[in-house]
Write a protein that holds these residues in place. Structure first.
Motif, PDB file in Angstrom:
ATOM      1  N   UNK A  63       0.876  -1.172   0.000  1.00 18.98           N
ATOM      2  CA  UNK A  63       0.000   0.000   0.000  1.00 18.98           C
ATOM      3  C   UNK A  63       0.916   1.225   0.000  1.00 18.98           C
ATOM      4  N   UNK A  64       0.537   2.263  -0.745  1.00 17.03           N
ATOM      5  CA  UNK A  64       1.326   3.487  -0.794  1.00 17.03           C
ATOM      6  C   UNK A  64       0.447   4.626  -0.276  1.00 17.03           C
ATOM      7  N   UNK A  65       0.817   5.147   0.893  1.00 12.92           N
ATOM      8  CA  UNK A  65       0.074   6.247   1.502  1.00 12.92           C
ATOM      9  C   UNK A  65       0.741   7.571   1.166  1.00 12.92           C
ATOM     10  N   UNK A  66      -0.066   8.589   0.993  1.00 14.72           N
ATOM     11  CA  UNK A  66       0.416   9.930   0.668  1.00 14.72           C
ATOM     12  C   UNK A  66       0.102  10.886   1.803  1.00 14.72           C
ATOM     13  N   UNK A  67       1.161  11.361   2.481  1.00 15.06           N
ATOM     14  CA  UNK A  67       1.050  12.384   3.527  1.00 15.06           C
ATOM     15  C   UNK A  67       0.048  12.007   4.620  1.00 15.06           C
TER      16      UNK A  67
END
Length: 183
Positions: A63-67
């Motif tokens: 999973x790639x979370x942004x900020x």
């Protein structure tokens, strides 16, 4: 004599939940609440494009979370990009912990020294195995790996080619897809 109040992660989360910090862009770093630098246009562009690229590249692997926040022992920073374990439902009741994190990325346009020093020490001290800092102005990325004595012992500055994350040695990340800015 004056002393600085040290906030726990629980204190900080309580302030967030109750709205005390609702209109503040801040993060908890080593028990201190730090205001975050306002996000500039280039920062937003590089960050968002990097997130999209990593999501496409790592689809089904992470999973790639942004900020979004991560939770450490005495801190709750908001790295620009966090690559974490699947499934996303792991994070219904808490933010990612160090053991959930494959690697973190900070995008630095006005915060380069802070990201290379304070954030590096914070993430290494928490046991996060890999940390990348994208230098927007320099169009390069510093890659930190190999934790020894609560700090990264390997630091490489790259501006082109590919890099294989420690967690995914079979996946090649194109550095230019993360550091280049259209003219």
């Amino acid at each position: 004599m004056r002393t600085l109040t040290q906030w726990s992660v629980a204190d900080y989360q309580h302030m967030r939940r109750t709205g005390i910090l609702a209109h503040r862009r801040c993060e908890l770093i080593n028990g201190e609440i730090w205001d975050m630098v306002p996000e500039g246009e280039f920062h937003r562009f590089v960050n968002h494009r990097g997130v999209n690229y990593l999501r496409d590249t790592l689809q089904g692997e992470a999973e790639v979370f942004e900020a979004h926040p991560i939770t450490l022992v005495e801190s709750e920073p908001e790295p620009d990009i966090a690559v974490v374990r699947l499934p996303d439902t792991r994070y219904l009741q808490h933010h990612p912990y160090p053991e959930d994190i494959y690697w973190l990325v900070e995008v630095a346009d006005t915060t380069l020294a802070y990201d290379l020093d304070t954030k590096r020490k914070l993430y290494a001290g928490a046991g996060i195995l890999e940390y990348w800092v994208i230098d927007v102005a320099g169009k390069q990325m510093t890659v930190f790996r190999d934790i020894r004595n609560s700090d990264y012992s390997t630091q490489n500055i790259v501006s082109d080619g590919v890099i294989c994350p420690v967690a995914f040695p079979g996946i090649s990340i194109e550095i230019q897809s993360l550091v280049s800015i259209p003219e």
